[in-house]
Scaffold this active site. Structure first.
Site, mmCIF file in Angstrom:
data_model
loop_
_atom_site.group_PDB
_atom_site.id
_atom_site.type_symbol
_atom_site.label_atom_id
_atom_site.label_comp_id
_atom_site.label_asym_id
_atom_site.label_seq_id
_atom_site.Cartn_x
_atom_site.Cartn_y
_atom_site.Cartn_z
ATOM 1 N N CYS A 42 12.039 18.868 -5.360
ATOM 2 C CA CYS A 42 10.593 18.547 -5.090
ATOM 3 C C CYS A 42 9.673 19.348 -5.636
ATOM 4 C CB CYS A 42 10.545 18.500 -3.411
ATOM 5 S SG CYS A 42 11.606 17.079 -2.503
HETATM 6 N N1 COA Z 1 17.573 7.607 14.379
HETATM 7 C C1 COA Z 1 17.557 7.911 15.875
HETATM 8 N N2 COA Z 1 17.934 9.188 15.962
HETATM 9 C C2 COA Z 1 18.162 10.128 15.288
HETATM 10 C C3 COA Z 1 18.111 9.843 13.921
HETATM 11 C C4 COA Z 1 17.826 8.389 13.516
HETATM 12 N N3 COA Z 1 17.798 7.934 12.255
HETATM 13 N N4 COA Z 1 18.405 10.900 13.117
HETATM 14 C C5 COA Z 1 18.663 11.814 14.064
HETATM 15 N N5 COA Z 1 18.528 11.682 15.281
HETATM 16 C C6 COA Z 1 18.594 12.243 16.429
HETATM 17 C C7 COA Z 1 19.447 13.522 16.372
HETATM 18 O O1 COA Z 1 21.086 13.057 16.560
HETATM 19 C C8 COA Z 1 19.192 14.288 17.360
HETATM 20 O O2 COA Z 1 19.514 13.842 18.443
HETATM 21 P P1 COA Z 1 20.032 14.938 19.830
HETATM 22 O O3 COA Z 1 18.608 15.737 20.125
HETATM 23 O O4 COA Z 1 20.645 14.197 20.721
HETATM 24 O O5 COA Z 1 20.867 15.808 19.148
HETATM 25 C C9 COA Z 1 17.520 13.964 17.406
HETATM 26 O O6 COA Z 1 17.319 12.802 16.975
HETATM 27 C C10 COA Z 1 16.809 14.973 16.560
HETATM 28 O O7 COA Z 1 17.351 15.144 15.476
HETATM 29 P P2 COA Z 1 16.906 16.258 14.487
HETATM 30 O O8 COA Z 1 17.633 16.197 13.011
HETATM 31 O O9 COA Z 1 16.642 17.703 14.916
HETATM 32 O O10 COA Z 1 15.318 15.663 14.019
HETATM 33 P P3 COA Z 1 14.060 16.194 13.732
HETATM 34 O O11 COA Z 1 12.957 16.325 14.482
HETATM 35 O O12 COA Z 1 14.145 17.547 12.949
HETATM 36 O O13 COA Z 1 13.484 15.290 12.288
HETATM 37 C C11 COA Z 1 13.519 15.318 9.940
HETATM 38 C C12 COA Z 1 14.486 15.004 11.181
HETATM 39 C C13 COA Z 1 14.507 15.065 8.791
HETATM 40 C C14 COA Z 1 12.735 14.126 9.854
HETATM 41 C C15 COA Z 1 12.692 16.632 10.016
HETATM 42 O O14 COA Z 1 13.750 17.544 10.175
HETATM 43 C C16 COA Z 1 12.077 16.887 8.711
HETATM 44 O O15 COA Z 1 11.349 16.050 8.036
HETATM 45 N N6 COA Z 1 12.367 18.315 8.227
HETATM 46 C C17 COA Z 1 11.951 18.728 7.040
HETATM 47 C C18 COA Z 1 12.632 18.108 5.963
HETATM 48 C C19 COA Z 1 12.230 18.414 4.562
HETATM 49 O O16 COA Z 1 11.159 18.537 4.254
HETATM 50 N N7 COA Z 1 13.086 18.310 3.597
HETATM 51 C C20 COA Z 1 12.665 18.613 2.240
HETATM 52 C C21 COA Z 1 13.341 17.284 1.643
HETATM 53 S S1 COA Z 1 13.172 17.373 -0.086
#
Ligand code: COA
Length: 372
Positions: A155
């Site tokens: 990225c």
């Molecule tokens: N729909 C519904 N629920 C979902 C889901 C979806 N698509 N994906 C995950 N969940 C659920 C999980 O199962 C989890 O449930 P639980 O609490 O019962 O275990 C809950 O939502 C939270 O999941 P989590 O993965 O911890 O979510 P988050 O708040 O961390 O958000 C991202 C996920 C990926 C959006 C976030 O972590 C993020 O953007 N991080 C930075 C990533 C980044 O910058 N990456 C660079 C890529 S180049």
């Protein structure tokens, strides 16, 4: 020789996928998978797939839609990946094609004839092949005499590409360098992974970095660039020539994009905020002098935290524009799209920051000032 940004270009794919469309196809795929694996799920040897949710996606990431080069495949619950046919070697590759579209816009905006460009850098996360370099194909398609090469810093590729281009100019090895970021992220995204199926979108951007003495009057001074990397496997894609991915893309989880999103969020926010603040100190820039932050577009909450640490207050949309709501995460191109779409109102002397961060970990800052 001072390097400057002469112009940028943006190519946006024609097809948009809303969260509702995405979730509908994912849920249909999950239901089908669950019924096909009913016996194992009931026996407890497989875990049932749970539905994705529009509300979760928007709240957790800020993403509302994404553009893709091919839509029918990614929203087809029986396919779940883009239907992009392979092209014969005699035809321009699709990645080169979209890079050329963005590049042509940058060249046109700078009033630069391609034959006067000295070098092409293709800086992207998702190269279509190992070699020949995508950049050399772009060079050939544009009729550029000189040299070209690919670089991949995930990225952060665009800011690393800008610094590399700027260094060629500082060293006197080139006067005009075209840096392109074609990203067909839909090809490396696992559309059947609930945790990440909503994250990415396709796009291409281009940045023309040139020596100040040949640049158009309306350009951007580069005040300083800084790059940083620190190894982490929290964002990773193991696809490579030593392994073979299942051509369906399904069931080969780590040969596509995988991440520990929470850890990335927690670790990258302080790394990037500290990096920006120390670079501001070095360049003697105060928070109040920073009119706008064009940040990498991965997560709206992450950008909110970084910008408030840098500016000392919650950033307005004007101070830290969002494009990921419409484009999702476009990998290396995100901060360049934000810069391209939200910089026309800058007056001479106004200062801003293009900043990227992502897998590696890797982060890059490019402080710019509107000239004129
Ligand atoms: N729909 C519904 N629920 C979902 C889901 C979806 N698509 N994906 C995950 N969940 C659920 C999980 O199962 C989890 O449930 P639980 O609490 O019962 O275990 C809950 O939502 C939270 O999941 P989590 O993965 O911890 O979510 P988050 O708040 O961390 O958000 C991202 C996920 C990926 C959006 C976030 O972590 C993020 O953007 N991080 C930075 C990533 C980044 O910058 N990456 C660079 C890529 S180049």
């Amino acid at each position: 020789m001072n390097p400057v940004i002469s112009a940028t270009g943006l190519w946006t794919p024609p097809h948009s996928v809303t969260n509702a469309e995405l979730v509908e196809s994912f849920n249909a795929w999950a239901d089908k998978w669950n019924s096909e694996n009913k016996a194992e799920i009931e026996a407890g040897t497989l875990e049932a797939k749970t539905h994705s949710s529009v509300d979760f996606i928007e709240k957790a990431s800020g993403i509302k839609s994404r553009y893709v080069v091919e839509k029918t495949g990614v929203v087809d619950p029986d396919y779940m990946r883009p239907k992009i046919p392979e092209r014969p070697n005699e035809e321009l590759s699709i990645l080169a094609e979209i890079a050329v579209l963005a590049a042509n816009q940058a060249l046109e905006r700078a009033g630069r004839d391609a034959k006067d460009v000295d070098a092409v850098i293709c800086a992207a996360s998702n190269m279509q092949r190992a070699y020949p370099a995508m950049a050399i194909e772009v060079q050939e398609a544009l009729g550029i005499d000189g040299f070209a090469f690919d670089m991949n810093v995930a990225c952060s590729s665009a800011t690393f590409g800008i610094q590399t281009a700027a260094d060629y100019i500082r060293a006197g090895n080139a006067k005009s360098v075209l840096m392109v970021n074609p990203e067909i992220t839909s090809g490396h995204l696992n559309w059947t992974d609930r945790d990440s199926h909503f994250i990415f979108g396709d796009v291409a951007t281009a940045v023309l970095v040139e020596a100040e003495d040949i640049a158009p009057d309306d350009h951007w001074k580069i005040l300083g660039t800084q790059l940083k990397t620190r190894f982490s496997s929290n964002i990773r894609n193991n696809f490579g020539f030593l392994n073979r991915a299942d051509p369906s893309g399904i069931g080969t989880h780590d040969k596509l994009f995988v991440q520990e999103g929470r850890k990335v969020f927690k670790e990258v926010v302080p790394m990037v905020s500290e990096m920006i603040l120390s670079e501001m100190e070095r360049l003697k820039l105060k928070p109040e002098q920073m009119r706008r932050l064009w940040l990498h577009q991965a997560n709206a909450n992450m950008n909110r935290l970084i910008s408030s640490r840098v500016l000392g207050h919650e950033a307005s949309e004007n101070e830290s524009p969002t494009v990921l709501d419409e484009y999702a995460n476009t990998s290396s191109a995100g901060s360049i799209i934000a810069f391209h779409k939200h910089s026309e109102d800058f007056q001479p002397g106004d200062t801003g920051l293009i900043c990227s961060f992502g897998a590696g970990y890797s982060a890059g800052t490019v402080f710019v000032e509107r000239a004129g």
